[in-house]
Design an enzyme around this catalytic site. Structure first.
Site, PDB file in Angstrom:
ATOM      1  N   ASP A   1       0.858  -1.184   0.000  1.00 32.33           N
ATOM      2  CA  ASP A   1       0.000   0.000   0.000  1.00 32.33           C
ATOM      3  C   ASP A   1       0.900   1.242   0.000  1.00 32.33           C
ATOM      4  O   ASP A   1       2.127   1.124  -0.132  1.00 32.33           O
ATOM      5  CB  ASP A   1      -0.958  -0.027   1.195  1.00 32.33           C
ATOM      6  CG  ASP A   1      -0.240  -0.029   2.541  1.00 32.33           C
ATOM      7  OD1 ASP A   1       0.976   0.295   2.607  1.00 32.33           O
ATOM      8  OD2 ASP A   1      -0.896  -0.351   3.554  1.00 32.33           O
ATOM      9  N   ALA A   2       0.325   2.413   0.182  1.00 37.36           N
ATOM     10  CA  ALA A   2       1.094   3.660   0.123  1.00 37.36           C
ATOM     11  C   ALA A   2       2.152   3.754   1.220  1.00 37.36           C
ATOM     12  O   ALA A   2       3.140   4.469   1.075  1.00 37.36           O
ATOM     13  CB  ALA A   2       0.150   4.860   0.213  1.00 37.36           C
TER      14      ALA A   2
END
Length: 142
Positions: free
Chosen positions: A11-12
């Site tokens: 994810d980020a």
């Protein structure tokens, strides 16, 4: 089986996105069968398909971008038309358990209805059941 965490897996924040563990587990089960002489694609083409009917997952610690992971697969209970795969994702550096899953797979045919496990598959799976012989796991090649 060994897996490296790539940017596409995260994810980020650089942590493996929870759903991507399902991909790791799928690869682990496929390689487990392949290493024992059973090609999933060939079985599928011959009308034997394994469908997940239940999955319990425990997330213990995050895997991060760049981590080298080990996917372990062992067989639990084997029935006439289903079996349970117990799987773990570990960080290779230190062996920390990151995620565990218990996956119930049903054998189905082209009509998507349950059918008996082929005898050779059932026999191979039973060799890894508790009470028979020691568990079968798929360690990476070091």
């Amino acid at each position: 089986m060994e897996v490296r965490v790539y940017y596409e897996d995260t994810d980020a924040g650089g942590v493996v996105y929870h759903a991507n563990y399902l991909r790791f587990f799928e690869r682990g089960r496929t390689e487990f069968l392949r290493e024992r002489g059973f090609d999933v694609a060939a079985m599928h083409n011959a009308g034997t398909i394994f469908a997940i009917v239940s999955m319990k997952i425990d997330y213990r610690s995050p895997a991060r971008l760049g981590d080298l992971l080990e996917i372990e697969t062992e067989i639990g209970e084997v029935k006439n038309s289903s079996f349970i795969a117990k799987q773990r994702v570990l960080r290779r550096d230190g062996g920390t358990v990151l995620c565990e899953a218990e996956v119930t797979l049903a054998c189905i045919g082209e009509t998507l209805r349950a059918k008996r496990l082929p005898a050779d598959v059932r026999d191979m799976l039973k060799k890894g059941c508790p009470g028979d012989e020691p568990s079968i796991s798929v360690p990476s090649e070091k």
